[in-house]
Design a protein around this motif. Structure first.
Motif, mmCIF file in Angstrom:
data_model
loop_
_atom_site.group_PDB
_atom_site.id
_atom_site.type_symbol
_atom_site.label_atom_id
_atom_site.label_comp_id
_atom_site.label_asym_id
_atom_site.label_seq_id
_atom_site.Cartn_x
_atom_site.Cartn_y
_atom_site.Cartn_z
ATOM 1 N N MET A 1 66.883 -20.322 -17.713
ATOM 2 C CA MET A 1 68.074 -19.490 -17.836
ATOM 3 C C MET A 1 68.301 -19.023 -19.275
ATOM 4 N N VAL A 2 67.962 -19.896 -20.235
ATOM 5 C CA VAL A 2 68.104 -19.507 -21.637
ATOM 6 C C VAL A 2 67.215 -18.307 -21.938
ATOM 7 N N ILE A 3 65.982 -18.340 -21.423
ATOM 8 C CA ILE A 3 65.059 -17.219 -21.631
ATOM 9 C C ILE A 3 65.633 -15.947 -21.018
ATOM 10 N N LEU A 4 66.245 -16.072 -19.844
ATOM 11 C CA LEU A 4 66.824 -14.907 -19.182
ATOM 12 C C LEU A 4 67.948 -14.296 -20.018
ATOM 13 N N VAL A 5 68.791 -15.151 -20.598
ATOM 14 C CA VAL A 5 69.892 -14.657 -21.433
ATOM 15 C C VAL A 5 69.346 -13.952 -22.666
ATOM 16 N N LEU A 6 68.372 -14.574 -23.342
ATOM 17 C CA LEU A 6 67.806 -13.969 -24.546
ATOM 18 C C LEU A 6 67.084 -12.663 -24.220
ATOM 19 N N THR A 7 66.420 -12.620 -23.070
ATOM 20 C CA THR A 7 65.727 -11.400 -22.671
ATOM 21 C C THR A 7 66.723 -10.280 -22.385
ATOM 22 N N THR A 8 67.833 -10.615 -21.734
ATOM 23 C CA THR A 8 68.866 -9.615 -21.469
ATOM 24 C C THR A 8 69.430 -9.069 -22.772
ATOM 25 N N LEU A 9 69.641 -9.948 -23.750
ATOM 26 C CA LEU A 9 70.144 -9.505 -25.055
ATOM 27 C C LEU A 9 69.178 -8.524 -25.713
ATOM 28 N N SER A 10 67.891 -8.792 -25.570
ATOM 29 C CA SER A 10 66.901 -7.912 -26.195
ATOM 30 C C SER A 10 66.809 -6.566 -25.501
ATOM 31 N N ALA A 11 67.289 -6.491 -24.254
ATOM 32 C CA ALA A 11 67.149 -5.261 -23.480
ATOM 33 C C ALA A 11 68.368 -4.358 -23.549
ATOM 34 N N ILE A 12 69.560 -4.920 -23.823
ATOM 35 C CA ILE A 12 70.783 -4.123 -23.762
ATOM 36 C C ILE A 12 70.732 -2.955 -24.740
ATOM 37 N N GLY A 13 70.334 -3.226 -25.985
ATOM 38 C CA GLY A 13 70.276 -2.162 -26.987
ATOM 39 C C GLY A 13 69.351 -1.024 -26.591
ATOM 40 N N PRO A 14 68.081 -1.323 -26.260
ATOM 41 C CA PRO A 14 67.180 -0.244 -25.849
ATOM 42 C C PRO A 14 67.652 0.508 -24.601
ATOM 43 N N LEU A 15 68.237 -0.207 -23.636
ATOM 44 C CA LEU A 15 68.723 0.465 -22.430
ATOM 45 C C LEU A 15 69.879 1.398 -22.751
ATOM 46 N N ALA A 16 70.780 0.915 -23.610
ATOM 47 C CA ALA A 16 71.945 1.733 -23.953
ATOM 48 C C ALA A 16 71.561 2.950 -24.789
ATOM 49 N N THR A 17 70.393 2.903 -25.415
ATOM 50 C CA THR A 17 69.977 4.017 -26.258
ATOM 51 C C THR A 17 69.905 5.322 -25.474
ATOM 52 N N ASP A 18 69.248 5.280 -24.332
ATOM 53 C CA ASP A 18 69.009 6.552 -23.634
ATOM 54 C C ASP A 18 69.087 6.460 -22.120
ATOM 55 N N MET A 19 69.805 5.463 -21.585
ATOM 56 C CA MET A 19 69.960 5.379 -20.136
ATOM 57 C C MET A 19 70.699 6.595 -19.584
ATOM 58 N N TYR A 20 71.584 7.176 -20.395
ATOM 59 C CA TYR A 20 72.386 8.271 -19.882
ATOM 60 C C TYR A 20 71.828 9.661 -20.234
ATOM 61 N N ILE A 21 70.599 9.709 -20.753
ATOM 62 C CA ILE A 21 69.980 11.003 -21.059
ATOM 63 C C ILE A 21 69.925 11.921 -19.832
ATOM 64 N N PRO A 22 69.589 11.405 -18.627
ATOM 65 C CA PRO A 22 69.581 12.315 -17.470
ATOM 66 C C PRO A 22 70.942 12.949 -17.182
ATOM 67 N N ALA A 23 72.012 12.353 -17.697
ATOM 68 C CA ALA A 23 73.361 12.865 -17.428
ATOM 69 C C ALA A 23 73.851 13.824 -18.506
ATOM 70 N N PHE A 24 73.017 14.176 -19.478
ATOM 71 C CA PHE A 24 73.459 15.040 -20.573
ATOM 72 C C PHE A 24 74.147 16.324 -20.087
ATOM 73 N N PRO A 25 73.542 17.054 -19.156
ATOM 74 C CA PRO A 25 74.220 18.289 -18.716
ATOM 75 C C PRO A 25 75.601 18.017 -18.111
ATOM 76 N N GLU A 26 75.683 16.938 -17.327
ATOM 77 C CA GLU A 26 76.961 16.590 -16.703
ATOM 78 C C GLU A 26 78.007 16.201 -17.741
ATOM 79 N N VAL A 27 77.586 15.381 -18.732
ATOM 80 C CA VAL A 27 78.510 14.943 -19.773
ATOM 81 C C VAL A 27 78.964 16.136 -20.598
ATOM 82 N N ALA A 28 78.020 16.996 -20.984
ATOM 83 C CA ALA A 28 78.357 18.162 -21.799
ATOM 84 C C ALA A 28 79.352 19.072 -21.077
ATOM 85 N N GLY A 29 79.167 19.225 -19.778
ATOM 86 C CA GLY A 29 80.079 20.062 -19.031
ATOM 87 C C GLY A 29 81.468 19.465 -18.915
ATOM 88 N N GLU A 30 81.532 18.171 -18.617
ATOM 89 C CA GLU A 30 82.836 17.535 -18.441
ATOM 90 C C GLU A 30 83.617 17.437 -19.743
#
Length: 396
Positions: free
Chosen positions: A1-30
């Motif tokens: 479980m410790v490994i799972l927590v540390l792995t999740t921590l290492s992934a949050i930053g990279p995921l948050a970097t560009d997870m919402y790139i496919p939504a750019f047109p929608e975000v720009a419009g709204e």
């Protein structure tokens, strides 16, 4: 479980970097904004991540890991909720900086906790898993974002990131103890951080392995930034077919990270990095040859992409662990420098490929070859300095 927590921590930053790139047109419009302003939200996140890594590493060397880590996760959680509720693009920009700072804390301190708690083969095994997930996260993030958009809207992407942050927060609260005892902490402020950085920059093996990872990331992000144009516009594949090939390459990288984690129990990590670099270099050169002489055929491009991406799973984790082993007494600062080197190199790959033009696959191929050559050069340099054994672990 410790490994799972540390792995999740290492992934949050990279995921948050560009997870919402496919939504750019929608975000720009709204939010009634422009595409260029939306691109700034990525830059804002990178600035926040860099700032967070610079602060988190030395701060944790002084105060311990647990307090700064909890602060970073809470900041990322609150900023992610704020992004989901942002009424204007200006609010989104500010909150993306804060989200990046929190993500930077998690990325650096997750590695630092691992270095505090493990050494030898166990360090290499878990680092391979963490780096594999962290390395594949920015590649699969747009795919995950696209899946979320099928069922919801762009704001829900940030709620998903907030949920991941909450899970990480609970994991740290209940599963991760303070890993740096008071006797091993270092007093001092920014001046101490600069002194620690200077110390690490004088260690040839640390710097060499840091740059092995950084320029491998450069080659990888050149692929990420230009592969959709090559596969869809030049080869005539549909967006769905491109997504499938992208997913296959990402799964290859994840698989090789897990295989590498198991192999480090019996094979020295340098041997695994060497194999990875050889395969990646051959694949990049084949793409270059195909771009110059063969008019970029699919039978060259698709295998070259796979064998450029998948073997990175043998490079990132082992390179990060070998570098970290040289910075054990100032693990926070060492982790910060590793993260900064990786992020900086990856962030400049896309604009360089773009500046060179997108009318052919040649700019991407050149960038990938250059990244592989420089990474391999620093791998050789690291080997020449490997006669210096770390007194903490007994490993070169």
């Amino acid at each position: 479980m410790v490994i799972l927590v540390l792995t999740t921590l290492s992934a949050i930053g990279p995921l948050a970097t560009d997870m919402y790139i496919p939504a750019f047109p929608e975000v720009a419009g709204e939010l009634s904004t422009t595409a260029s302003r939306m691109q700034l939200t990525i830059t804002a996140f990178f600035l926040g991540t860099a700032s967070g890594q610079i602060v988190a590493g030395p701060l944790s060397d002084r105060m311990g890991r647990r307090g700064p880590l909890l602060f970073g996760i809470v900041l990322c959680l609150l900023a992610s909720i704020g992004c989901a509720l942002a009424p204007t693009v200006d609010f989104l920009l500010v909150l993306r900086v804060l989200q990046g700072i929190g993500g930077g804390f998690g990325m650096v301190l997750g590695r630092a906790v691992l270095i505090d708690m493990t050494d030898g083969p166990e360090l290499f095994r878990i680092m391979n898993i963490m780096q594999g997930v962290g390395g594949v996260a920015p590649i699969v993030a747009p795919l995950l974002g696209g899946i979320i958009l099928i069922f919801g809207q762009w704001r829900e992407i940030f709620f998903v990131i907030a949920a991941m942050s909450l899970i990480s927060l609970l994991g740290v609260l209940f599963l991760i103890p303070e890993s740096l005892p008071a006797s091993r902490r270092h007093s001092g402020g920014f001046r101490t951080f600069l002194r620690n950085c200077r110390t690490l920059l004088q260690r040839r093996t640390f710097v060499a392995y840091m740059l092995v990872n950084a320029f491998s990331a450069f080659a990888l992000m050149a692929y990420v930034s230009a592969s959709s144009f090559v596969v869809q516009e030049m080869l005539g594949f549909t967006s769905t077919e491109y997504s499938v090939s992208f997913a296959i390459n990402s799964m290859g990288m994840m698989t090789m990270s897990l295989v590498s984690a198991r192999l480090t129990r019996s094979i020295h990590p340098r041997k695994l990095i060497r194999v990875g670099l050889i395969v990646v270099s051959l694949a990049s050169f084949s793409l270059l040859i195909g771009s110059v002489f063969l008019d970029t055929p699919a039978w060259v491009v698709l295998p070259a992409f796979f064998f450029t991406v998948a073997p990175q799973g043998m490079i990132f984790g082992n390179g990060g662990a070998l570098a970290s082993d040289q910075a054990r007494e100032i693990a926070g600062t060492g982790s910060a420098m590793l993260g900064l080197g990786f992020s900086f190199s990856a962030s400049i790959a896309a604009p360089l490929v773009g500046i060179a033009g997108t009318h052919s696959s040649l700019p991407m191929a050149i960038a990938m070859v250059v990244g592989c050559l420089i990474s391999s050069t620093f791998f050789v340099i690291a080997g020449r300095g490997s006669s210096t054994v770390n007194p903490h672990t007994g490993m070169a």
